[in-house]
Write an enzyme that holds these catalytic residues in place. Structure first.
Site, PDB file in Angstrom:
ATOM      1  N   ARG A 196       0.816  -1.396  -0.065  1.00  0.00           N
ATOM      2  CA  ARG A 196       0.086  -0.048  -0.137  1.00  0.00           C
ATOM      3  C   ARG A 196       1.051   1.293   0.134  1.00  0.00           C
ATOM      4  O   ARG A 196       1.629   1.676   1.182  1.00  0.00           O
ATOM      5  CB  ARG A 196      -0.971  -0.144   1.388  1.00  0.00           C
ATOM      6  CG  ARG A 196      -1.656   1.552   1.226  1.00  0.00           C
ATOM      7  CD  ARG A 196      -3.010   1.409   2.153  1.00  0.00           C
ATOM      8  NE  ARG A 196      -2.963   1.069   3.472  1.00  0.00           N
ATOM      9  CZ  ARG A 196      -3.639   1.650   4.514  1.00  0.00           C
ATOM     10  NH1 ARG A 196      -5.021   1.792   4.224  1.00  0.00           N
ATOM     11  NH2 ARG A 196      -3.318   1.250   5.810  1.00  0.00           N
ATOM     12  N   ASP A 494      -4.785   2.259  13.817  1.00  0.00           N
ATOM     13  CA  ASP A 494      -3.633   2.843  12.868  1.00  0.00           C
ATOM     14  C   ASP A 494      -4.067   4.331  12.645  1.00  0.00           C
ATOM     15  O   ASP A 494      -5.136   4.760  13.506  1.00  0.00           O
ATOM     16  CB  ASP A 494      -3.470   2.209  11.582  1.00  0.00           C
ATOM     17  CG  ASP A 494      -4.844   2.328  10.618  1.00  0.00           C
ATOM     18  OD1 ASP A 494      -5.939   2.712  10.935  1.00  0.00           O
ATOM     19  OD2 ASP A 494      -4.662   1.539   9.560  1.00  0.00           O
TER      20      ASP A 494
END
Length: 630
Positions: A196, A494
């Site tokens: 990512r 996160d």
């Protein structure tokens, strides 16, 4: 194009900044201005919505998708060329997510993250360069180095992997009753490697272009990963796969598509070789799903329905609307109001065929639980995790995400029992574009809004800001009131989970959320309006709990360094009349800074720049140039 790399990093990371990678970065650097323009347009749309109190709408079906020659209606009808799903993406029952590096750790320790991932038994692993990867010092480069060592099966990685396999079995034997790694060398070949890249809205901390402008992190991340690994991946019979985050419009998707086409051309790959999933994390994107598929064309293989970023996006897009107030974050599950409508649009979009009859994949959302705690706590949480996976499988997802390797063998059996590689082509109604559809995407339903919920928002937001400053953008956290209570498990958090907590607090303060429950501890009654004064009382109390916490939950050294900065950022964000577009901006400009006075000046500079000029500060404020690379 001339590029400037800071602090002699080109010499420190010659295995990352290879000649081929630098040549590709130089070739792709002209995209920097296009990305900056797209981000300025994005910010202007946001400002206009808030000033004129406009809702996001669907595109004109007769218009062209910006940056493409595809008409919107053609995209909606599937009249475009999509991608065949490659063999190693056909079955992705479980994808794990997490970074490939640890903060301030030598390679042999840092690369353990990759070993756990590739030995986990996950069908795919999204190695994160974005929300879960710390950015202090040179972590983004450590991440790239570790991935290269693992993908090329360097002896450094293989030695670590053998040790990690033994550790994983020591956990699994008593917990699952069996070894989960029987042949560690062969197991390393099972999991599809996925990367990512950072979103278009973020800048790289280490490179500037010929104009002295910070190079877009998307260019850097995609280029370094693909150039350094494409040959090894192809030799192993693996696809080159990226996850693309935070895309808001089909026009932004077209920028990514052109960038990937240019990267493929630069290194001699056929157009469409690089495959991409897109995370549907933005409200605007749910209004343009088929258009985004068309814009990404032969690169696109599927969507992922994340939870946290999407909640934040809806909150941000509706910041102007006093009637739009989210409840406690715990109530906003995938079956809540606007969330279930969002998920429904995604599954319908992937199961609309392109002109060649190709469908796309839908990867379900994140399972943040970690099976560490009391027997009762773990049992309850694992039951909830499995039930969530079963629901997504029934709804049509081909797989889901987990945030920790220990969850792979707990959740994967949901899809194993069904036995189908994927749910491509499962029939759902085609997407429609009515006012009712738009209303459903911002649907608020009654749910608790209470002091317990507020404390949870405050505590985890403060802890997350503190962890971020220490280089842990993925951190196992829970509210301070539950420290020491093993029945309440830590959840893997996160950047997105920190962001939405402050975003909801901003809503409650500035829109006057009405509490739905009595709270004896604060003497507040149901019907009380959540005020700035009440927020300040709670944040003071929750901060004091963190100062008194043991190092297991709050590192002692952070209590006089990164934690006070996290508090300052949280207070400025939540109390400001001008809502910041990104929590991460305020954190990023303070990376590697432990001085509260410096932090206050930087935060004020950011907020003043946003209010007066309508611009974000996204570059590394500590950038020190060395000799340029030409």
């Amino acid at each position: 194009m001339t590029l400037t790399i800071r602090d002699n990093l080109k010499e420190t990371y010659p295995d990352v900044y290879t000649a081929e990678a630098l040549a590709a970065l130089s070739a792709l650097a002209p995209f920097n201005q296009r990305i900056k323009t797209a981000m300025a347009e994005r910010l202007k749309r946001r400002t206009d919505r808030q000033q004129h109190q406009n809702r996001i709408t669907f595109l004109d079906p007769e218009s062209l998708i910006p940056g493409t020659g595809v008409k919107v209606q053609d995209a909606r009808d599937g009249n475009f060329e999509g991608s065949v799903i490659p063999a190693d993406l056909q079955r992705q029952w479980i994808q794990g997510t997490g970074p490939a590096a640890k903060p301030n750790a030598p390679v042999e320790n840092s690369i353990r993250n990759v070993a756990y991932a590739l030995l986990s038994g996950a069908d795919g692993w999204m190695f994160d360069g974005e929300d879960a990867l710390g950015q202090i010092t040179t972590m983004s480069l450590d991440n790239q180095r570790n991935l290269k060592l693992a993908i090329h099966k360097d002896p450094v990685f293989l030695n670590v992997a053998e040790q990690v396999a033994q550790e994983m079995n020591r956990w699994s034997k008593p917990f699952l009753g069996r070894d989960i790694v029987t042949d560690w060398e062969n197991q390393l070949n099972f999991t599809t490697k996925i990367f990512r890249a950072r979103g278009l809205h973020l800048d790289d901390r280490h490179i500037r272009d010929a104009d002295g402008t910070a190079l877009a992190a998307s260019i850097v991340d995609a280029t370094l990963y693909v150039v350094n690994n494409y040959q090894a991946l192809q030799k192993a019979g693996s696809s080159i796969v990226l996850y693309l985050p935070k895309i808001q419009t089909a026009g932004e998707a077209a920028v990514w598509n052109d960038l990937l086409n240019a990267l493929e051309s630069q290194i001699g790959l056929s157009a469409g070789t690089i495959k991409v999933y897109m995370l549907v994390e933005q409200l605007e994107a749910t209004h343009q799903l088929m258009e985004i598929r068309a814009a990404l064309g032969r690169h696109f293989v599927g969507y992922n329905t994340g939870r946290w970023d999407y909640i934040n996006s809806v909150s941000d897009a509706m910041a102007w609307d006093k009637s739009f107030i989210n409840p406690n974050i715990e109530a906003i599950t995938m079956t809540y109001g606007y969330m279930r409508n969002y998920e429904d649009r995604v599954r319908r979009a992937v199961n609309t065929p392109d002109r060649n009859g190709h469908f796309a994949l839908w990867q379900g959302g994140m399972e943040p639980n970690i099976p560490v705690g009391s027997e009762a706590g773990v049992s309850a949480s694992m039951q909830k995790a499995v039930a969530g996976a079963e629901r997504e499988q029934r709804e049509g997802a081909s797989g889901k995400w987990v945030a920790h390797w220990k969850m792979v063998h707990i959740v994967r059996p949901v899809w194993e029992k069904v036995g189908k590689a994927n749910q491509l082509g499962r029939e759902f109604p085609r997407l429609t574009y009515t006012q009712s559809d738009a209303d459903g995407l911002i649907l608020i339903e009654p749910a608790p809004t209470d002091i317990r919920g507020a404390r949870n928002l405050v505590s985890v937001a403060l802890q997350y800001g503190n962890a971020f400053g220490q280089g842990m953008q993925a951190a196992a956290l829970k509210p301070a009131d539950f420290f020491g209570n093993d029945d309440i498990l830590y959840l893997m958090e996160d950047m997105a989970t920190g962001e939405i907590r402050l975003s909801i607090l901003w809503e409650w303060i500035h829109k006057g959320a009405v509490l739905t429950e009595d709270d004896p501890e604060t003497s507040t009654k149901a019907g009380t309006v959540f005020s700035p004064e009440l927020y300040q009382k709670l944040v003071s109390e929750e901060y004091e709990k963190l100062l008194k916490a043991a190092s297991k939950d709050v590192y002692e050294s952070s209590k006089t360094t990164t934690l006070p900065i996290a508090l300052e950022i949280a207070n400025v964000y939540t109390l400001s009349d001008v809502k910041p577009p990104w929590f991460i901006d305020l954190l990023n400009i303070n990376l590697n800074n432990l001085d509260l006075d410096v932090a206050k000046k930087r935060i004020q500079l950011y907020m003043n720049t946003l209010a007066e000029d309508g611009k974000r500060i996204t570059e590394n404020l500590d950038f020190v140039a060395t000799s340029p690379y030409v």
